[in-house]
Design a protein around this motif. Structure first.
Motif, PDB file in Angstrom:
ATOM      1  N   ARG A  63       0.836  -1.212   0.000  1.00 44.59           N
ATOM      2  CA  ARG A  63       0.000   0.000   0.000  1.00 44.59           C
ATOM      3  C   ARG A  63       0.868   1.258   0.000  1.00 44.59           C
ATOM      4  N   HIS A  64       1.950   1.229   0.801  1.00 46.59           N
ATOM      5  CA  HIS A  64       2.853   2.386   0.838  1.00 46.59           C
ATOM      6  C   HIS A  64       3.533   2.590  -0.524  1.00 46.59           C
ATOM      7  N   GLU A  65       3.956   1.495  -1.135  1.00 47.27           N
ATOM      8  CA  GLU A  65       4.589   1.590  -2.452  1.00 47.27           C
ATOM      9  C   GLU A  65       3.585   2.085  -3.503  1.00 47.27           C
ATOM     10  N   LYS A  66       2.350   1.633  -3.431  1.00 47.09           N
ATOM     11  CA  LYS A  66       1.326   2.093  -4.360  1.00 47.09           C
ATOM     12  C   LYS A  66       1.059   3.588  -4.179  1.00 47.09           C
ATOM     13  N   LEU A  67       1.045   4.050  -2.921  1.00 46.58           N
ATOM     14  CA  LEU A  67       0.829   5.472  -2.655  1.00 46.58           C
ATOM     15  C   LEU A  67       1.951   6.317  -3.246  1.00 46.58           C
ATOM     16  N   LEU A  68       3.207   5.873  -3.051  1.00 45.86           N
ATOM     17  CA  LEU A  68       4.336   6.626  -3.613  1.00 45.86           C
ATOM     18  C   LEU A  68       4.278   6.637  -5.137  1.00 45.86           C
ATOM     19  N   THR A  69       3.880   5.516  -5.718  1.00 50.18           N
ATOM     20  CA  THR A  69       3.780   5.456  -7.181  1.00 50.18           C
ATOM     21  C   THR A  69       2.723   6.432  -7.698  1.00 50.18           C
ATOM     22  N   ASN A  70       1.585   6.481  -7.012  1.00 55.55           N
ATOM     23  CA  ASN A  70       0.539   7.410  -7.425  1.00 55.55           C
ATOM     24  C   ASN A  70       0.969   8.864  -7.254  1.00 55.55           C
ATOM     25  N   GLN A  71       1.726   9.149  -6.169  1.00 57.86           N
ATOM     26  CA  GLN A  71       2.210  10.515  -5.973  1.00 57.86           C
ATOM     27  C   GLN A  71       3.218  10.912  -7.046  1.00 57.86           C
ATOM     28  N   GLU A  72       4.099   9.974  -7.436  1.00 55.46           N
ATOM     29  CA  GLU A  72       5.036  10.279  -8.508  1.00 55.46           C
ATOM     30  C   GLU A  72       4.306  10.506  -9.835  1.00 55.46           C
ATOM     31  N   LYS A  73       3.292   9.710 -10.094  1.00 54.08           N
ATOM     32  CA  LYS A  73       2.514   9.924 -11.306  1.00 54.08           C
ATOM     33  C   LYS A  73       1.806  11.274 -11.267  1.00 54.08           C
ATOM     34  N   ASP A  74       1.360  11.660 -10.085  1.00 51.11           N
ATOM     35  CA  ASP A  74       0.695  12.949  -9.948  1.00 51.11           C
ATOM     36  C   ASP A  74       1.661  14.102 -10.183  1.00 51.11           C
ATOM     37  N   VAL A  75       2.890  13.981  -9.654  1.00 52.18           N
ATOM     38  CA  VAL A  75       3.885  15.042  -9.845  1.00 52.18           C
ATOM     39  C   VAL A  75       4.340  15.096 -11.296  1.00 52.18           C
ATOM     40  N   ALA A  76       4.324  13.941 -11.985  1.00 54.27           N
ATOM     41  CA  ALA A  76       4.735  13.918 -13.388  1.00 54.27           C
ATOM     42  C   ALA A  76       3.799  14.740 -14.269  1.00 54.27           C
ATOM     43  N   LYS A  77       2.598  14.993 -13.835  1.00 52.82           N
ATOM     44  CA  LYS A  77       1.664  15.824 -14.601  1.00 52.82           C
ATOM     45  C   LYS A  77       1.989  17.307 -14.496  1.00 52.82           C
ATOM     46  N   GLY A  78       2.859  17.664 -13.572  1.00 49.16           N
ATOM     47  CA  GLY A  78       3.225  19.075 -13.403  1.00 49.16           C
ATOM     48  C   GLY A  78       3.316  19.435 -11.937  1.00 49.16           C
ATOM     49  N   VAL A  79       4.274  20.332 -11.599  1.00 50.09           N
ATOM     50  CA  VAL A  79       4.485  20.773 -10.219  1.00 50.09           C
ATOM     51  C   VAL A  79       3.653  22.029  -9.992  1.00 50.09           C
ATOM     52  N   GLN A  80       2.643  21.912  -9.161  1.00 46.41           N
ATOM     53  CA  GLN A  80       1.783  23.035  -8.800  1.00 46.41           C
ATOM     54  C   GLN A  80       2.242  23.615  -7.468  1.00 46.41           C
ATOM     55  N   VAL A 110       3.489  25.410  -0.378  1.00 47.28           N
ATOM     56  CA  VAL A 110       3.478  23.971  -0.640  1.00 47.28           C
ATOM     57  C   VAL A 110       3.642  23.745  -2.142  1.00 47.28           C
ATOM     58  N   GLU A 111       4.301  22.603  -2.466  1.00 47.56           N
ATOM     59  CA  GLU A 111       4.539  22.213  -3.861  1.00 47.56           C
ATOM     60  C   GLU A 111       4.169  20.739  -4.005  1.00 47.56           C
ATOM     61  N   GLY A 112       3.600  20.382  -5.165  1.00 47.76           N
ATOM     62  CA  GLY A 112       3.240  18.992  -5.401  1.00 47.76           C
ATOM     63  C   GLY A 112       2.439  18.842  -6.678  1.00 47.76           C
ATOM     64  N   GLY A 113       1.889  17.612  -6.849  1.00 53.44           N
ATOM     65  CA  GLY A 113       1.086  17.328  -8.023  1.00 53.44           C
ATOM     66  C   GLY A 113      -0.293  17.962  -7.961  1.00 53.44           C
ATOM     67  N   PRO A 114      -1.016  17.948  -9.082  1.00 51.98           N
ATOM     68  CA  PRO A 114      -2.348  18.583  -9.109  1.00 51.98           C
ATOM     69  C   PRO A 114      -3.329  17.971  -8.122  1.00 51.98           C
ATOM     70  N   TYR A 115      -3.350  16.640  -8.003  1.00 51.79           N
ATOM     71  CA  TYR A 115      -4.295  15.993  -7.100  1.00 51.79           C
ATOM     72  C   TYR A 115      -4.018  16.410  -5.654  1.00 51.79           C
ATOM     73  N   ALA A 116      -2.748  16.337  -5.221  1.00 51.82           N
ATOM     74  CA  ALA A 116      -2.403  16.677  -3.838  1.00 51.82           C
ATOM     75  C   ALA A 116      -2.622  18.160  -3.573  1.00 51.82           C
ATOM     76  N   ILE A 117      -2.333  19.002  -4.553  1.00 53.47           N
ATOM     77  CA  ILE A 117      -2.516  20.440  -4.355  1.00 53.47           C
ATOM     78  C   ILE A 117      -3.992  20.785  -4.212  1.00 53.47           C
ATOM     79  N   THR A 118      -4.846  20.100  -4.982  1.00 49.80           N
ATOM     80  CA  THR A 118      -6.289  20.345  -4.867  1.00 49.80           C
ATOM     81  C   THR A 118      -6.796  19.957  -3.474  1.00 49.80           C
ATOM     82  N   LYS A 119      -6.346  18.825  -2.962  1.00 47.83           N
ATOM     83  CA  LYS A 119      -6.747  18.401  -1.614  1.00 47.83           C
ATOM     84  C   LYS A 119      -6.274  19.404  -0.554  1.00 47.83           C
ATOM     85  N   TYR A 120      -5.045  19.869  -0.686  1.00 42.00           N
ATOM     86  CA  TYR A 120      -4.496  20.780   0.317  1.00 42.00           C
ATOM     87  C   TYR A 120      -5.186  22.146   0.248  1.00 42.00           C
TER      88      TYR A 120
END
Length: 558
Positions: A399-416, A458-468
């Motif tokens: 689960r932890h590895e899947k979360l990191l993979t999803n976060q990397e995919k999210d950051v690959a879409k652009g750093v917000q 804060v800096e991160g992917g679009p999904y994480a930035i929207t949540k924050y």
């Protein structure tokens, strides 16, 4: 009865001279003392003569001064006069009766010996075997007359007894401590016994005024720190600390000597070649030719961050219809395999509702056994279902590895990036939510605590930035006031923002946008009492301008 017969004799059988009966002096004793005195005087004179001859032989140019010889002669004459005086006093004491220790004390003769013999240690100080009345008494001195005298008196040391040996404190020989020569030597035991004695430390006295100077230095340091704090507080109050570096922050850069697109057209990389006619336009090595260059078309970098178009959502009835059709196709494929003999036919799925129809006669003959069989199959199907669900579950590491993979995919879409200004963070719950959510969403940035306001980046992917963003603007109640702690410091609130009522606290979105790359490695919190310190900290992430923008977004309240 005669009184002389009641006198207690001394250790050698004689009677004390002070208690002898009246009569003539003991001439033999007097002659013996005079002979001893003459022998000692002759030995002293011979010794002085020998020292004189040795001194004259060692230094022949210098003659022995006559005063030294006269002093030796005077000492010899004085010694002879003392002996004669002692003889006369002993004669007088024999003729004149005396009592007690007064007679013995008046007849004391004392002179210094050069080298006393060990056999004469027990004699009196005078050397003539006469009691001087002191604590050191000779062998023939008068002893006390009470009953315990013989029990308390020390045994006299005879002339034939050997002197007492002194303790030898020297180290043992090398042969004794050598294991090759002495097989009984144990170095482990010897190391403890042969340890050197601890040398006592000498006293070191502090100089006068040493600690007074140290105290004065500490007072000066504290006064300097207090003065720095007052100056910083005054600068914050007036607002001049930011203006000190304004010219440096907004100074435009100097223009270059030549632009990069003109360097290939000049000879000396300067615009002075235009007037001199040194341009590379008609030359062979000129970059201007008759050919047309078609540059390679590059895709816009923002297009790769565009999300894929989502399929048209279906209604509930449409979703059920699609599922029913998919399951029917799977069933037809499975039945075809059973007809061809590729798979065994599945066992009948017996339930309580179809138990009588499927089993028929068996259910009629023994319905209890059939019902137990049906219940057993139902439990097995349920256990298989639960076991398959557990097998499909991911472990904690997965689960932890899947979360990191999803976060990397999210950051690959652009750093917000998001920049917030919060007036006060005195409530500990607010600080915890800011830090914990940034950590869980994989965001990087910084939270700066200042006496004027607080800045959150804060800096991160679009999904994480929207949540924050929803967390900071909608979910957190910034007007919630925390209960004061008992051990809280009075100035604790000043270090987490402005000193304002919590009812006036609010969070403002200063800026949001896309960055080329991350400027921070992790999310951290720091205290910056001045604007200069805050800008210096933000320079590491190349976001020092965000402090000025956050400070100017809300007008100052008078």
């Amino acid at each position: 009865m005669d009184s002389s017969s009641r006198k207690r004799p001394l250790g050698d059988g004689t009677v004390s001279p002070a208690k002898r009966p009246k009569g003539g002096p003991d001439q033999e004793r007097i002659q013996k003392m005079m002979a001893e005195a003459r022998a000692k005087a002759a030995a002293l004179a011979a010794k002085l003569g020998a020292n004189k001859s040795i001194g004259s032989s060692q230094s022949p140019p210098i003659s022995t001064p006559p005063p030294a010889a006269q002093s030796a002669a005077e000492r010899l004459a004085a010694m002879r006069s003392r002996v004669a005086n002692a003889v006369s006093r002993s004669t007088a004491s024999a003729t004149t009766p005396t009592t007690g220790r007064s007679s013995s004390s008046t007849s004391a003769i004392s002179f210094r010996r050069d080298e006393p013999d060990p056999d004469e240690v027990t004699k009196a100080r005078g050397g003539l075997d006469i009691d001087t009345g002191s604590s050191r008494r000779g062998k023939n001195a008068m002893q006390p007359k009470f009953a315990t005298t013989m029990a308390n008196r020390r045994s006299d040391v005879g002339k034939g007894s050997k002197p007492k040996k002194q303790l030898d404190l020297s180290l043992p020989s090398t042969d004794l401590i050598d294991p090759t020569k002495n097989p009984y030597y144990d170095p482990n035991i010897a190391a403890k016994n042969l340890q050197p004695r601890r040398i006592p430390k000498s006293l070191h006295f502090n100089e006068k005024g040493k600690y007074i100077e140290q105290a004065n230095a500490l007072r000066r340091q504290e006064a300097l720190e207090e003065m720095k704090k007052r100056i910083a507080a005054a600068a914050r109050k007036v607002g001049i600390d930011e203006d000190m570096h304004a010219d440096k922050a907004f100074a435009p850069p100097e223009p270059p000597e030549i632009e990069w697109w003109d360097q290939g057209l000049t000879t000396n990389n300067t615009y002075a070649d235009i007037e001199a006619g040194l341009l590379k336009i008609d030359t062979d090595d000129s970059i201007v030719t008759l050919y047309i260059q078609h540059p390679i078309q590059l895709e816009p970098p923002q297009d790769k961050h565009i999300p894929l178009p989502k399929p048209l959502p279906l209604t509930k009835q449409e979703q059920k219809k699609v599922r029913r059709q998919r399951r029917a196709e799977e069933l037809k494929e499975k039945q075809a395999k059973v007809r061809l003999g590729l798979e065994p036919p599945p066992p009948p799925k017996i339930k309580k509702s179809n138990m009588m129809r499927v089993l028929g006669e068996e259910a009629v003959k023994d319905p209890t056994a059939v019902e137990a069989r049906v219940n057993k199959e139902i439990r097995e199907r349920l256990e298989n279902h639960l076991r398959q669900n557990e097998e499909r579950k991911l472990s904690q590491d997965q689960r932890h590895e899947k979360l990191l993979t999803n976060q990397e995919k999210d950051v690959a879409k652009g750093v917000q990036c998001l920049v917030f200004r919060v007036e006060s963070l005195a409530n500990g719950k607010h600080r915890f939510k800011i830090n914990k959510n940034a950590e869980q969403l994989g965001l990087t940035g910084i939270c700066i605590f200042s006496p004027k306001f607080n800045l959150v980046i804060v800096e991160g992917g679009p999904y994480a930035i929207t949540k924050y963003k929803k967390l900071m603007l909608n979910r957190i109640d910034w007007t919630e006031d925390a209960e004061p702690l008992e051990d809280a410091d009075a100035g604790e609130q000043l270090t987490h923002g402005a000193d304002i009522p919590m009812a006036q606290n609010k969070c403002t979105l200063v800026w949001e946008g896309e960055l080329k790359q991350r400027g921070f490695r992790k999310f951290s919190s720091e205290r910056c009492p001045t604007d200069a310190m805050a800008k210096e900290r933000l320079e590491r992430g190349k976001m020092e301008y965000m402090w000025t923008q956050a400070k100017n977004i809300i007008p100052k309240e008078e």
